[in-house]
Design a protein around this motif. Structure first.
Motif, mmCIF file in Angstrom:
data_model
loop_
_atom_site.group_PDB
_atom_site.id
_atom_site.type_symbol
_atom_site.label_atom_id
_atom_site.label_comp_id
_atom_site.label_asym_id
_atom_site.label_seq_id
_atom_site.Cartn_x
_atom_site.Cartn_y
_atom_site.Cartn_z
ATOM 1 N N GLY A 114 0.721 -1.112 -0.056
ATOM 2 C CA GLY A 114 0.010 0.161 -0.043
ATOM 3 C C GLY A 114 0.933 1.277 0.119
ATOM 4 N N THR A 115 2.194 1.279 -0.222
ATOM 5 C CA THR A 115 3.179 2.308 -0.126
ATOM 6 C C THR A 115 2.644 3.430 -1.343
ATOM 7 O OG1 THR A 115 5.278 3.112 -0.334
ATOM 8 C CG2 THR A 115 4.611 1.255 -1.645
ATOM 9 N N GLY A 116 3.080 4.572 -0.922
ATOM 10 C CA GLY A 116 2.676 5.458 -1.949
ATOM 11 C C GLY A 116 3.817 6.129 -2.683
ATOM 12 N N ALA A 122 11.249 13.611 -5.078
ATOM 13 C CA ALA A 122 12.729 13.704 -4.754
ATOM 14 C C ALA A 122 12.866 13.372 -3.343
ATOM 15 C CB ALA A 122 12.986 15.075 -4.961
ATOM 16 N N ARG A 123 14.005 12.616 -3.011
ATOM 17 C CA ARG A 123 14.207 12.312 -1.494
ATOM 18 C C ARG A 123 15.710 12.321 -1.344
ATOM 19 N NH1 ARG A 123 11.307 8.711 -0.334
ATOM 20 N NH2 ARG A 123 9.938 8.616 -1.834
ATOM 21 N N TRP A 124 16.278 11.942 0.037
ATOM 22 C CA TRP A 124 17.459 12.024 0.247
ATOM 23 C C TRP A 124 17.942 10.284 0.048
ATOM 24 C CZ3 TRP A 124 20.505 16.096 0.338
ATOM 25 C CH2 TRP A 124 19.829 17.045 0.815
ATOM 26 N N TRP A 125 19.201 10.301 -0.519
ATOM 27 C CA TRP A 125 19.964 9.160 -0.566
ATOM 28 C C TRP A 125 21.327 9.089 0.030
ATOM 29 C CZ3 TRP A 125 17.581 5.561 -4.369
ATOM 30 C CH2 TRP A 125 16.491 6.311 -4.736
ATOM 31 N N LEU A 126 21.731 7.949 0.425
ATOM 32 C CA LEU A 126 23.218 7.679 0.892
ATOM 33 C C LEU A 126 23.860 6.979 0.017
ATOM 34 C CD1 LEU A 126 22.551 7.817 4.800
ATOM 35 C CD2 LEU A 126 23.386 9.598 3.501
ATOM 36 N N PRO A 127 25.194 6.914 -0.045
ATOM 37 C CA PRO A 127 26.051 6.122 -0.639
ATOM 38 C C PRO A 127 26.363 4.773 0.038
ATOM 39 C CG PRO A 127 27.556 7.829 0.222
ATOM 40 C CD PRO A 127 26.074 8.110 0.578
ATOM 41 N N THR A 128 26.336 3.646 -0.471
ATOM 42 C CA THR A 128 26.862 2.235 -0.055
ATOM 43 C C THR A 128 27.983 1.671 -1.020
ATOM 44 O OG1 THR A 128 25.220 0.828 -1.153
ATOM 45 C CG2 THR A 128 24.492 1.872 0.955
ATOM 46 N N PRO A 155 13.597 14.608 6.816
ATOM 47 C CA PRO A 155 12.281 14.663 7.167
ATOM 48 C C PRO A 155 11.480 13.337 7.251
ATOM 49 C CG PRO A 155 12.765 16.012 5.244
ATOM 50 C CD PRO A 155 14.050 15.238 5.274
ATOM 51 N N ALA A 156 11.174 13.134 8.527
ATOM 52 C CA ALA A 156 10.403 11.642 8.731
ATOM 53 C C ALA A 156 9.553 11.403 7.862
ATOM 54 C CB ALA A 156 9.863 11.666 10.221
ATOM 55 N N GLU A 157 8.571 12.286 7.439
ATOM 56 C CA GLU A 157 7.577 12.017 6.570
ATOM 57 C C GLU A 157 8.050 11.287 5.045
ATOM 58 O OE1 GLU A 157 8.227 16.308 6.284
ATOM 59 O OE2 GLU A 157 8.289 14.688 8.024
ATOM 60 N N GLU A 158 9.200 11.600 4.785
ATOM 61 C CA GLU A 158 9.765 11.146 3.618
ATOM 62 C C GLU A 158 10.374 9.843 3.521
ATOM 63 O OE1 GLU A 158 12.508 14.141 1.371
ATOM 64 O OE2 GLU A 158 13.713 12.452 1.688
#
Length: 494
Positions: A114-116, A122-128, A155-158
């Motif tokens: 059910g994810t939206g 746009a969102r935040w990403w981190l390198p692995t 942002p937690a909502e993201e």
């Protein structure tokens, strides 16, 4: 030159951020004969959050090393995450710029039904780092962390998921840390839909156990009036994935009523290693649950004044409301009532399997050998890592797209989870469009849709009903949170 356990503990502590570290032995809180040590870190300057860990072993020295390793596991990763440079953008944009191999499709990381999720948002990403090749790969930031506090800038909502600790490991080398973390990833994948509220009830007959330490511990627990129930979750990838639960024959002998909810888990190619680890963790959990959730009058005498100064120097962290309130209900119950709650699921016995029929690949004592073995079993799966190497200690967070976790707590499920539940005849999932209110579409990759032959759904309302009063088996309040709140300290419930 021989390295002592004290040397190892000192090396682990040397890798930690500035602050005060302490530990206390808690073995006397129960009668299992297993050593349990609690370690903790506090930063008077307030730069680092309060951290606590438990370790266990057949000796106090080993338990102390394990406790400090778990402390390092948490804090070194937190420090490493502060060093990484976040990247802002949508999956669509980053894929175009970096290619398919440079950024992970979030759907492959297994999202809640059910994810939206929107690939153009746009969102935040981190390198692995892709372990097998050393390439940089971006993941949504929340998948790289172990605790929400590590991402206080996001942002937690993201966030697409609730931040969890799955896939963390520590050791003296990166190979040991990554191997440890991979074992946990396999453990959680194997039992995501096969224990707790969905326990299959397959009891392991331990007559064939040959490890002398495990044999002695099983005999001791029986003599001490503790009934041990080892149960099989999965043999996927040729790994023995099991968990150990149990209860006091006389409920009055329990160190605390909450101890009946203790569980130890493990996954390992060597069945003897898996059982011993899960058995030791079960014994430790009987003490850990008491320490974490009993009232301060009960827990207070187990620690010295300096410990409580470190503890109270930090406010009670924010708590998940459902877990906090459910644990408060459990703590108010007696041992017989809690055991009755667990009988239909956690303690159920519906079938048996011989220990000697479980997967068994011995000779993997060296960290490199174990890691190579696990990587071979996961051929075809990407293995992404965030490694924090402090020289004297190493922590790793491992992410394996396609493996699953937290189905019953947070509704995360992909094609493999749907297949497993369908094979069991479960009505929690189905193929096609959601047929009723409460059922939500499963987020599937193109490969997942092809594997299932089309769309699928998870009935999240039915999942919540199935978990019901067992939710604290999945998510618990942090250590002392309930007790400190009961004593009048403020706590934020989210």
């Amino acid at each position: 030159m021989t390295t002592s356990f004290d040397d190892v503990t000192a090396a682990l502590d040397a890798a930690l951020p500035p602050g005060e570290v302490g530990d206390v032995e808690l073995s006397a809180a129960d009668r299992t004969g297993v050593a349990v040590v609690a370690a903790d870190h506090a930063d008077p300057a307030g730069e680092w959050p309060r951290s606590g860990a438990f370790g266990y072993g057949l000796t106090v020295e080993r338990a102390r090393v394990a406790a400090h390793a778990e402390l390092a596991e948490e804090m070194l990763l937190a420090r490493r995450l502060r060093e990484l440079e976040p990247v802002r953008g949508s999956y669509t944009e980053l894929r175009a710029a970096r290619g398919d191999d440079g950024v992970v499709d979030p759907v492959a990381l297994v999202l809640p039904a059910g994810t939206g999720y929107d690939p153009d948002a746009a969102r935040w990403w981190l390198p692995t780092t892709r372990w097998r090749t050393g390439e940089e790969v971006l993941v949504p930031a929340e998948f790289a962390a172990a605790y929400p506090v590590d991402l206080d800038w996001q942002p937690a909502e993201e966030r697409l998921i609730t931040v969890i600790t799955n896939g963390c490991g520590a050791g003296d080398t990166a190979e040991r840390a990554v191997g440890h973390a991979l074992g946990e990833v396999l453990q959680r994948d194997g039992n995501a839909t096969a224990f707790r509220a969905l326990d299959r009830g397959i009891v392991i007959d331990t007559d064939g156990v040959t490890d002398p330490d495990t044999r002695r511990l099983l005999d001791h627990l029986a003599d001490a009036g503790i009934t041990v129930v080892p149960k099989l979750a999965s043999t996927a990838f040729g790994v023995t994935d099991l968990h150990v639960v149990g209860y006091d024959t006389d409920p009055a002998d329990a160190p605390h009523p909450i101890s009946v909810t203790a569980c130890g888990e493990a996954a390992h190619p060597d069945r003897e290693e898996a059982l011993q680890k899960a058995l030791l963790e079960f014994c430790s959990a009987r003490v850990r649950k008491l320490v974490a959730h009993a009232d301060l009058d009960t827990v207070g005498p187990l620690f010295d004044d300096r410990y409580w100064e470190r503890e109270r120097a930090h406010p009670v962290p924010s708590q998940e409301r459902r877990a906090f309130e459910a644990m408060a209900d459990w703590i108010a119950r007696g041992p017989a009532e809690l055991r009755e709650l667990l009988e239909p699921t956690v303690l159920a016995r519906r079938g048996r399997v011989a220990f000697t029929d479980l997967p068994h690949t011995p000779g993997l004592d060296e960290p490199g050998a174990l890691l190579d073995d696990l990587l071979a079993r996961l051929d075809g799966f990407d293995v992404l890592t965030v490694v924090a190497d402090a020289g004297s200690a190493v922590t790793a967070k491992v992410i394996v797209p396609g493996l699953e976790v937290e189905t019953m707590s947070y509704g995360r499920i992909g094609a493999r989870g749907v297949e497993r539940l369908l094979a069991r005849g479960s009505d929690l999932v189905g193929l096609g469009d959601p047929p009723r209110p409460g059922a939500q579409p499963v987020a599937l990759t193109a490969e997942g849709r092809e594997r299932l032959g089309g769309p699928a759904w998870l009935d999240r309302a039915a999942v919540d009903r199935t978990v019901g009063e067992l939710y604290p088996l999945y998510r618990e309040p942090s250590r002392h949170a309930r007790a400190r709140a009961a004593a009048g300290e403020p706590v934020d419930l989210r």
